[in-house]
Write an enzyme that holds these catalytic residues in place. Structure first.
Site, PDB file in Angstrom:
ATOM      1  N   HIS A 143       0.815  -1.215   0.000  1.00 60.21           N
ATOM      2  CA  HIS A 143       0.000   0.000   0.000  1.00 60.21           C
ATOM      3  C   HIS A 143       0.850   1.266   0.000  1.00 60.21           C
ATOM      4  CE1 HIS A 143      -3.644  -2.228   0.529  1.00 60.21           C
ATOM      5  NE2 HIS A 143      -3.368  -2.621   1.734  1.00 60.21           N
ATOM      6  N   ASP A 180      -2.645 -10.529  -2.328  1.00 57.28           N
ATOM      7  CA  ASP A 180      -3.164 -10.041  -1.044  1.00 57.28           C
ATOM      8  C   ASP A 180      -4.625  -9.623  -1.268  1.00 57.28           C
ATOM      9  OD1 ASP A 180      -1.971  -8.558   1.732  1.00 57.28           O
ATOM     10  OD2 ASP A 180      -3.799  -7.712   0.910  1.00 57.28           O
ATOM     11  N   HIS A 182      -6.208  -7.196  -0.304  1.00 61.75           N
ATOM     12  CA  HIS A 182      -6.389  -5.748  -0.472  1.00 61.75           C
ATOM     13  C   HIS A 182      -5.682  -5.273  -1.745  1.00 61.75           C
ATOM     14  CE1 HIS A 182      -6.644  -6.618   3.926  1.00 61.75           C
ATOM     15  NE2 HIS A 182      -7.748  -5.923   3.779  1.00 61.75           N
ATOM     16  N   ASP A 268      -4.457 -12.694   3.508  1.00 67.31           N
ATOM     17  CA  ASP A 268      -5.710 -12.225   4.106  1.00 67.31           C
ATOM     18  C   ASP A 268      -6.928 -12.505   3.229  1.00 67.31           C
ATOM     19  OD1 ASP A 268      -4.399  -8.799   3.942  1.00 67.31           O
ATOM     20  OD2 ASP A 268      -4.481 -10.381   2.426  1.00 67.31           O
TER      21      ASP A 268
HETATM   22  O1  3YP Z   1      -3.565  -6.148   4.921  1.00 65.43           O
HETATM   23  C1  3YP Z   1      -3.586  -4.984   4.603  1.00 65.43           C
HETATM   24  C2  3YP Z   1      -4.050  -3.884   5.534  1.00 65.43           C
HETATM   25  C3  3YP Z   1      -5.460  -3.525   5.268  1.00 65.43           C
HETATM   26  C4  3YP Z   1      -6.021  -2.611   6.380  1.00 65.43           C
HETATM   27  C5  3YP Z   1      -5.486  -1.211   6.352  1.00 65.43           C
HETATM   28  C6  3YP Z   1      -6.560  -0.373   7.019  1.00 65.43           C
HETATM   29  C7  3YP Z   1      -7.823  -1.156   7.014  1.00 65.43           C
HETATM   30  C8  3YP Z   1      -7.520  -2.457   6.277  1.00 65.43           C
HETATM   31  N1  3YP Z   1      -3.256  -4.648   3.369  1.00 65.43           N
HETATM   32  O2  3YP Z   1      -2.819  -5.597   2.501  1.00 65.43           O
HETATM   33 ZN    ZN Z   2      -3.935  -7.175   2.922  1.00 61.35          ZN
END
Ligand code: 3YP
Ligand code: ZN
Length: 370
Positions: A143, A180, A182, A268
Site C-alpha cells: 500500500h 493479497d 487488499h 488475508d
Molecule cells: O492487509 C492490509 C491492511 C489492510 C487494512 C489497512 C486499514 C484497514 C484495512 N493490506 O494488505
Molecule cells: Zn492485505
C-alpha cells in the site's frame, strides 16, 4: 529446486503498539486496548511452522540487509523518507503516513530491513543462487505510495526490489501479481506509466483502499494496459481465484513474457481473516503457487520471488504460508492442513456467475499487453 527463504527475528520487533486492531484504545469511544491487526504473531508463527514442519531443511536461508536511502528513493520521495526518519527519532516512534500504520522508536531500521530483505531475495533469484524465494518480511509494503506509507506499510518493499534489480542487473520486464486480499495500490502507482512492469492485482472489491482497484484502472501513457485489476466479490473462494489465474493472470503473463515474476503475497484472502470476506484455504494458495511456478518456468527460467504482505489470523495463516513455501520448494509430502476439511468444505467455493462476470470484464483488456 533451490528455494530461498528470508526471515529475521527483528521483523517480530516492528512495534505497532496496543491499538485495538486499527485504532488506539479510547475508553470514551468504547475502544478497549488490544493489539494492532498487523502484529508479529502471524509472521512469527509462519516461521515457526516452517521450522517445526521440517520444511526449513528444504530451504536456502537468505539474510536481510537494510535498504539504503538511494534504494528507497528509487521509489519514494525525499519528503516521505525524511518524515519517516524524523518520526523514527521520536521517543515513542511515529506513523508511516495514514494514522493506521504506527511504528516504534528506531522503527525505520526495521522498515529498511524489510525492503532490503526483499531486495536480497529478489537478487538471489536474479543471480541464480536460488530458483525462487520467499521473503517473510515485516512491515508489509504494497500500500505504500511514493509520497506516503499507508495501510500498515512503511516502504514499498516489492517495488523497491524491482527497481533495485533493474538498476543492478538490467532486469527488463517484470510481472507483479498481488494476491493479497487488499488492492496493491502502492505497487500500481509506482509503475502506473511503465510498460516494462505489469502489475496485476487480485483483491476483494473495495475492501481497502476503498477508492481503488477498479477494473477501469489500467495505467496511463506508455503504461496503459500494464495495470490489471480484478476486484473479486466478497465470498470468492478457490474457484474464483483459480479462474482469475487461468483466465486473466496466465494469459496476461504469457503475452507479457517477463524476465522475472514477483508476487505480493498476502494471506488475508483466507477463509478466516478478520479484515476481509474471501474464502481461500491453504490448498488454494498451493494451487496458485504451482500455477505461478509453471509460468515462471515457461517465461523466465523459474525466476519467482515473493514478498510477504498481509494475513491476520494467527491460527490459520501459518498453514497458508507453509503451503506456498512447500510448493516453491517442491516438497513432495506437504504437511496436512487440519482445517482444510472445515474451511474447504463450505458451500459456494466453486466459481460463481457473479465472479465470472468480473473476469469477463477484464479478459478483453489482456489484448492491450504487448
Ligand atoms: O492487509 C492490509 C491492511 C489492510 C487494512 C489497512 C486499514 C484497514 C484495512 N493490506 O494488505
Ligand atoms: Zn492485505
Amino acid at each position: 529446486m533451490a528455494t530461498g527463504y528470508l526471515y529475521h527475528e527483528l521483523f517480530g520487533w516492528h512495534d505497532t503498539g496496543t491499538n485495538a486492531g486499527l485504532f488506539p484504545a479510547d475508553h470514551r469511544a468504547g475502544i478497549q486496548p488490544f493489539q494492532h491487526f498487523e502484529n508479529a504473531e502471524t509472521k512469527r508463527r509462519i516461521h515457526e511452522l516452517v521450522v517445526v514442519s521440517g520444511t526449513i531443511d528444504h530451504l536456502t536461508r537468505l539474510e536481510p540487509r537494510k535498504a539504503s536511502d538511494e534504494e528507497i528513493l528509487a521509489v519514494h520521495t525525499e519528503e516521505h523518507l525524511a518524515r519517516i526518519k524524523a518520526e523514527s527519532e521520536q521517543p515513542k516512534g511515529g506513523d508511516s503516513g495514514d494514522g493506521l500504520s504506527p511504528f516504534g522508536p528506531g522503527g525505520i531500521e526495521i522498515g529498511r530491513l524489510a525492503a532490503g530483505g526483499m531486495i536480497e531475495a529478489t537478487t538471489a533469484v536474479v543471480e541464480g543462487r536460488v530458483d525462487n524465494a520467499y521473503a517473510l518480511i515485516r512491515p508489509p509494503g504494497h500500500h505504500a505510495e511514493p509520497e506516503t506509507g499507508r495501510g500498515f506499510c512503511m516502504f514499498a518493499n516489492l517495488a523497491i526490489a524491482a527497481r533495485a534489480v533493474r538498476r543492478t542487473h538490467g532486469v527488463e520486464r517484470i510481472a507483479v501479481l498481488d494476491w493479497d486480499v487488499h488492492h496493491g495500490n502502492g505497487t500500481q502507482k509506482v509503475f502506473w506509466e511503465d510498460p516494462n512492469t505489469l502489475t496485476i492485482s487480485l483483491h476483494q472489491d473495495r475492501v481497502f483502499p476503498p477508492d481503488s482497484g477498479f477494473v477501469t484502472e489500467r495505467g496511463e501513457g506508455a503504461g496503459f494496459g500494464y495495470a490489471v485489476n480484478v476486484p473479486l466479490p466478497p465470498g470468492t473462494g478457490g474457484g474464483g481465484y483459480l479462474s482469475a489465474i487461468d483466465r486473466v493472470v496466465a494469459p496476461a503473463i504469457d503475452r507479457f513474457r517477463p524476465d522475472l515474476i514477483l508476487v505480493a503475497s498476502g494471506f488475508d484472502a483466507n477463509a478466516t481473516d478478520p479484515l476481509s470476506r474471501q474464502a481461500l484455504t491453504s490448498s488454494d494458495y498451493r494451487a496458485m503457487t504451482e500455477r505461478l511456478l509453471d509460468l515462471a518456468a515457461t517465461h523466465c527460467e523459474g525466476r519467482l520471488a515473493m514478498s510477504h504482505e498481509g494475513g491476520y489470523n494467527p491460527v490459520y495463516v501459518p498453514f497458508c504460508g507453509l503451503a506456498v513455501i512447500e510448493a516453491l520448494a517442491g516438497v513432495t509430502e506437504p504437511l496436512t492442513d487440519p482445517y482444510e476439511p472445515i474451511f474447504g468444505g463450505m458451500a459456494g467455493l466453486e466459481l460463481q456467475p457473479h465472479q465470472s462476470a468480473v473476469l469477463d470484464q477484464v479478459v478483453p483488456f489482456i489484448d492491450d499487453i504487448h
